[in-house]
Scaffold this active site. Structure first.
Site, PDB file in Angstrom:
ATOM      1  N   ASP A  76       0.856  -1.197   0.000  1.00 34.22           N
ATOM      2  CA  ASP A  76       0.000   0.000   0.000  1.00 34.22           C
ATOM      3  C   ASP A  76       0.893   1.248   0.000  1.00 34.22           C
ATOM      4  OD1 ASP A  76      -2.293   1.571   0.285  1.00 34.22           O
ATOM      5  OD2 ASP A  76      -2.437   1.270   2.454  1.00 34.22           O
TER       6      ASP A  76
ATOM      7  N   GLU B  33       2.628   5.139  -3.862  1.00 31.73           N
ATOM      8  CA  GLU B  33       2.581   6.109  -4.981  1.00 31.73           C
ATOM      9  C   GLU B  33       3.890   6.900  -5.086  1.00 31.73           C
ATOM     10  OE1 GLU B  33       0.160   5.599  -2.748  1.00 31.73           O
ATOM     11  OE2 GLU B  33      -0.979   4.397  -4.171  1.00 31.73           O
TER      12      GLU B  33
ATOM     13  N   ASP C 287      -8.967   3.613  -2.697  1.00 34.70           N
ATOM     14  CA  ASP C 287      -9.970   4.004  -1.691  1.00 34.70           C
ATOM     15  C   ASP C 287     -11.232   4.575  -2.319  1.00 34.70           C
ATOM     16  OD1 ASP C 287      -8.123   3.170   0.122  1.00 34.70           O
ATOM     17  OD2 ASP C 287      -7.419   5.179   0.629  1.00 34.70           O
TER      18      ASP C 287
HETATM   19  O1  MIG Z   1      -3.930   5.821   4.790  1.00 31.97           O
HETATM   20  O2  MIG Z   1      -3.746   0.539   5.621  1.00 31.97           O
HETATM   21  O3  MIG Z   1      -5.877   2.049   0.241  1.00 31.97           O
HETATM   22  O4  MIG Z   1      -6.846  -0.235   1.491  1.00 31.97           O
HETATM   23  O5  MIG Z   1      -6.942  -0.216   4.303  1.00 31.97           O
HETATM   24  C1  MIG Z   1      -4.709   4.708   4.540  1.00 31.97           C
HETATM   25  C2  MIG Z   1      -4.908   1.266   5.744  1.00 31.97           C
HETATM   26  C3  MIG Z   1      -3.825   3.497   4.312  1.00 31.97           C
HETATM   27  C4  MIG Z   1      -4.990   2.849   2.314  1.00 31.97           C
HETATM   28  C5  MIG Z   1      -5.419   1.664   1.507  1.00 31.97           C
HETATM   29  C6  MIG Z   1      -6.467   0.886   2.250  1.00 31.97           C
HETATM   30  C7  MIG Z   1      -5.942   0.462   3.593  1.00 31.97           C
HETATM   31  C8  MIG Z   1      -5.466   1.684   4.384  1.00 31.97           C
HETATM   32  N1  MIG Z   1      -4.465   2.430   3.615  1.00 31.97           N
END
Ligand code: MIG
Length: 809
Positions: free
Chosen positions: A409, A412, A492
């Protein structure tokens, strides 16, 4: 000059610079160079009959030819081409394409062999080198052809057809994005153009922030540009959209087969903890007999968000828990973020600092930016050493603790904005340095490939620490070619009907942009769906390659049973259907991994000469033979939809459909409109609670009548490990031939894998009349009548290795 261009559109920006006339040309190896009077140089490489690369340099000096997108296994064949010098242009002719290069201004025109213009430069290559702006921009502009449509570009959320729109690629953490949000998470600078029924593709392999305009700024111009780097693009001639898709994957890489369990249903939430909560969820799946293969642990399993650690209060004995879940048929997938907490008592941080694994600012110090754990360092995944190091970090988690898959995650990369962080964007400073595998650069160049290289390092970690298993990785950000390492999800999203439609479009779009293994957060990440919305989303996602419920957890529960028993029961049926069609989905994945064929296909890919298909967005195909149209409105008793020309049956009734028209289709809450192609052979399994639950799952061969001929395939192997690479697979090729009063099905078998079943149940659908006689390899068999829902059919059992079935009526 094309007479359709209005004078004023050609007014040139005084900052833009252009090539002067071509002064010389030469051929080196397989490359043709055209050098202009002002040193501007175009390098043309004919890679294949239908694939040509164009590279431009404003100075005559090309950068080191390095790209993360191109698969090392890609084999150009450099076909023989005819090269001619004409009075005002140079011309290449391949067996499929003609390429003209104007002597006066270096503009390129691509034509098919019948002389139809496919793609033609407007200004062509130009650039800006602007000291006041502080950078170089490389630009390309092409004439937008009459009635041209555009597709592709990764995860954009708007309409499938991109004409009159403008986009940016710059990986962005886009919490709660909408149809118009741009940029989003993924950076895939590849698009399709289609006009006069002829399709082509353009892959602008440049990892700087890039921009695309499809006739928005100027109605007759398509342009793409980047804030640095080279004008470097690949042109793919179709003429079919499908061929363009396959060529792009040929160039950027075919993924290996995933473990079969990864194609099952997955359950996720931010976050399931402690251990007892995880078990409560998995137990409930088994108690209710809702199939499920994987359970996810989001960031809270970690000790203070430190990657590669466990919160021992929430999860005192992770190894034992994972083993117990495995007993129950659940695989465990855990999250790993790029941010490594700045903490001198934390081994990953210590080790990384010692070994110099983290990104540095332009003037030398380590980059520090806040994310979940507070201030973090960030690995420079663009360095081979760092990826290797990262791979070793997974040892305990994978090799010892037994985690089955990894979820990447925030890559980016995303950071939080803190008072002491002066940049306005929620990502690294532009000056951050990257190795870029021996091509040192700043973040401006590495930003868009950061997530891809992180998922690559993770993929290598799984290979290293569990070499016997096929890796399963899921990533939020990626670049073109990222499909070689990882699956993806669309980030998200929101629990709304609008977002169900967005998810549908995004999955189709990402799939035709090279990454087929894609899905959305089912039900929506932000906010609470109604039971009905959740159900409809599940019913759609049954047909998405990656199928996972996920939610942010700051509202109510989001498990199939969270909306009452009726919805739970309907979800169960939908998910059961997923498990029934697993052999078909797996076969579709195998086709993707061998030929690059996208698993999800917009209608335009089915019949691109029919203008109606070019604008349809909701109907889509999974694989060759199943066409779905999700229900995307509340309380729908049906919906309007369109079926392209062809032989299609209504899946739930076996009724032959009228095609090539828009029609209203009724549908209950228990199903969504689903159609199957005439002549198809659809391999199916009996329902299992998880992949491998049954050692010998009953296997069905569903055959759909066609007055004509059609081929299908059924691919199966162990579903895990690498035996298939040395022949341990079973590929069944089917040929169905139907006439007015007979149907024959031939089967030819390749591979050594012994399917885990002795018999097939052959199910006959939509025969014009009841079959009176059936012969398998010349021997009569008895047909039985059977019924399922609203369908009635005949079926019989036969040994799985038959050669030919003949039916007559
Ligand atoms: O700032 O890990 O897209 O799927 O549950 C949020 C927590 C961070 C973003 C991800 C989401 C995940 C969440 N993450």
């Amino acid at each position: 000059m094309n007479e359709f261009i209005k004078e004023e559109t050609m007014i040139r920006n005084p900052k833009e610079k252009y090539p002067l006339p071509i002064a010389s040309h030469r051929k080196e190896d397989n490359k043709f160079y055209f050098v202009c009077e002002n040193e501007v140089t175009l390098c043309v490489e004919i890679l294949k009959d239908q694939m040509i690369r164009f590279r431009y340099s404003a100075t005559g000096i090309f950068q080191n030819d390095f790209s993360y997108a191109i698969d090392e296994k890609f084999q150009p064949d450099h076909p023989e081409v005819e090269f001619k010098e004409k009075e005002d242009h140079f011309r290449f002719t391949t067996p499929r394409v003609i390429c003209r290069i104007n002597k006066q201004d270096l503009r390129v025109t691509l034509l098919d062999r019948s002389g139809t213009v496919i793609c033609e430069d407007e200004k062509g290559f130009h650039w800006e080198n602007d000291d006041t702006y502080g950078g170089e921009i490389v630009q390309m502009s092409k004439l937008l052809q009459s009635q041209e449509n555009f597709y592709g570009l990764g995860d954009k959320a708007g309409k499938l057809s991109m004409r009159k729109s403008r986009f940016t690629l710059w990986g962005t953490d886009s919490y709660g994005y909408g149809a118009d949000s741009d940029p989003l998470y993924k950076n895939i600078p590849f698009y399709y153009g289609i006009h006069k029924g002829i399709a082509y593709g353009i892959f602008f392999d440049n990892s700087f922030r890039s921009h695309f305009d499809f006739g928005k700024e100027r109605a007759n111009v398509t342009s793409f540009w980047a804030d640095g780097g080279e004008m470097n693009y690949y042109f793919f001639y179709g003429p079919d959209l499908m061929s363009v898709a396959e060529q792009f994957v040929d160039l950027t890489g075919k993924p290996e087969l995933p473990p079969l369990w990864a194609l099952g249903y997955h359950q996720c939430k931010w976050s399931y903890y402690p251990e007892s909560k995880v078990k409560e969820v998995t137990d409930e799946f088994r108690r209710r007999q809702i199939p499920c293969d994987a359970i996810y642990l989001d960031i809270d399993y970690m000790d203070g968000f430190r990657c590669f650690t466990w919160d021992k209060e929430k999860f005192p004995t992770p190894k034992k828990m994972i083993a117990e879940l495995e007993e129950q048929g659940f695989k465990t997938v855990v999250m790993i973020d790029p941010g490594i907490k700045v903490d001198k008592n934390y081994w990953v941080c210590q080790d990384g600092v010692e070994k110099n694994m983290f990104c540095r600012r332009g003037d030398g110090p380590l980059l520090v930016a806040p994310v979940w754990p507070g201030d973090c360092y960030f690995p420079d995944y663009t360095k081979a050493d760092v990826r290797e190091w990262w791979a070793t970090l997974y040892r305990e988690m994978i090799a010892e603790t037994g985690v089955h898959g990894v979820w990447n995650d925030m890559n980016e990369p995303a950071i939080f904005l803190a008072d002491n962080f002066t940049q306005s964007e929620k990502t690294f400073y532009n000056d951050v340095r990257h190795d870029y595998d021996g091509n040192p650069c700043s973040h401006r160049k590495a930003h868009n490939i950061y997530g891809m290289q992180m998922s690559r390092a993770t993929y290598e970690g799984l290979k290293l620490n569990a070499p016997q298993n096929r890796p399963f990785v899921i990533t939020r950000s990626t670049y073109a070619g990222g499909q070689r390492y990882s699956s993806g999800w669309t980030g998200d999203n929101v629990a709304s009907w609008e977002h169900l439609k967005i998810a549908n479009r995004q999955c189709q779009r990402v799939a035709i942009s090279g990454m087929s293994f894609i899905g959305s957060d089912v039900g929506g990440f932000i906010d609470q769906p109604s039971g009905e919305l959740y159900l409809r989303w599940v019913q759609m996602a049954v047909f998405h390659p990656f199928f996972r419920t996920h939610s942010s957890g700051d509202h109510g529960e989001q498990e199939p049973w969270s909306f009452g028993d009726d919805i739970a029961e309907l979800c169960r049926r939908a998910i059961e259907f997923r498990y029934r069609i697993l052999p078909y989905i797996y076969t579709t994945f195998w086709q993707h991994s061998t030929k690059g064929t996208p698993m999800l296909r917009p209608l335009s890919f089915l019949n691109q000469t029919d203008k109606e298909t070019l604008h349809r967005m909701e109907e889509f195909c999974l694989g060759d033979d199943l066409l779905v149209c999700p229900i995307s409105q509340p309380q729908a008793e049906g919906r309007w939809m369109f079926l392209p020309k062809g032989d299609w049956y209504h899946f739930w009734t076996d009724k032959k459909m009228e095609t090539n028209l828009e029609f209203w289709i009724e549908t209950g809450l228990d199903e969504i409109p689903l159609f199957v192609r005439g002549g198809a052979v659809i391999p199916m399994y009996e329902v299992q609670q998880y992949v491998g639950e049954k050692e010998n799952p009953q296997t069905f061969i569903h055959i759909y009548y066609l007055n004509g001929e059609k081929e299908s395939q059924f691919y199966m192997d162990e579903g895990q490990g690498y035996g298939y690479e040395s022949g341990d697979f079973s590929l069944r090729n089917y040929k169905v031939v139907g006439t007015e009063n007979s149907l024959t099905i031939q089967q030819s078998i390749e591979g050594d894998f012994d399917l885990k079943t002795k018999d097939f149940t052959v199910v006959l659908h939509a025969l014009p009349e009841k079959a009176k006689a059936a012969k398998v390899d010349g021997k009569s068999v008895k047909l039985k009548k059977a019924k399922e829902g609203r369908r009635e059919f005949q079926q019989f059992n036969t040994g799985k290795d038959f050669g030919e079935i003949v039916l007559e009526w």
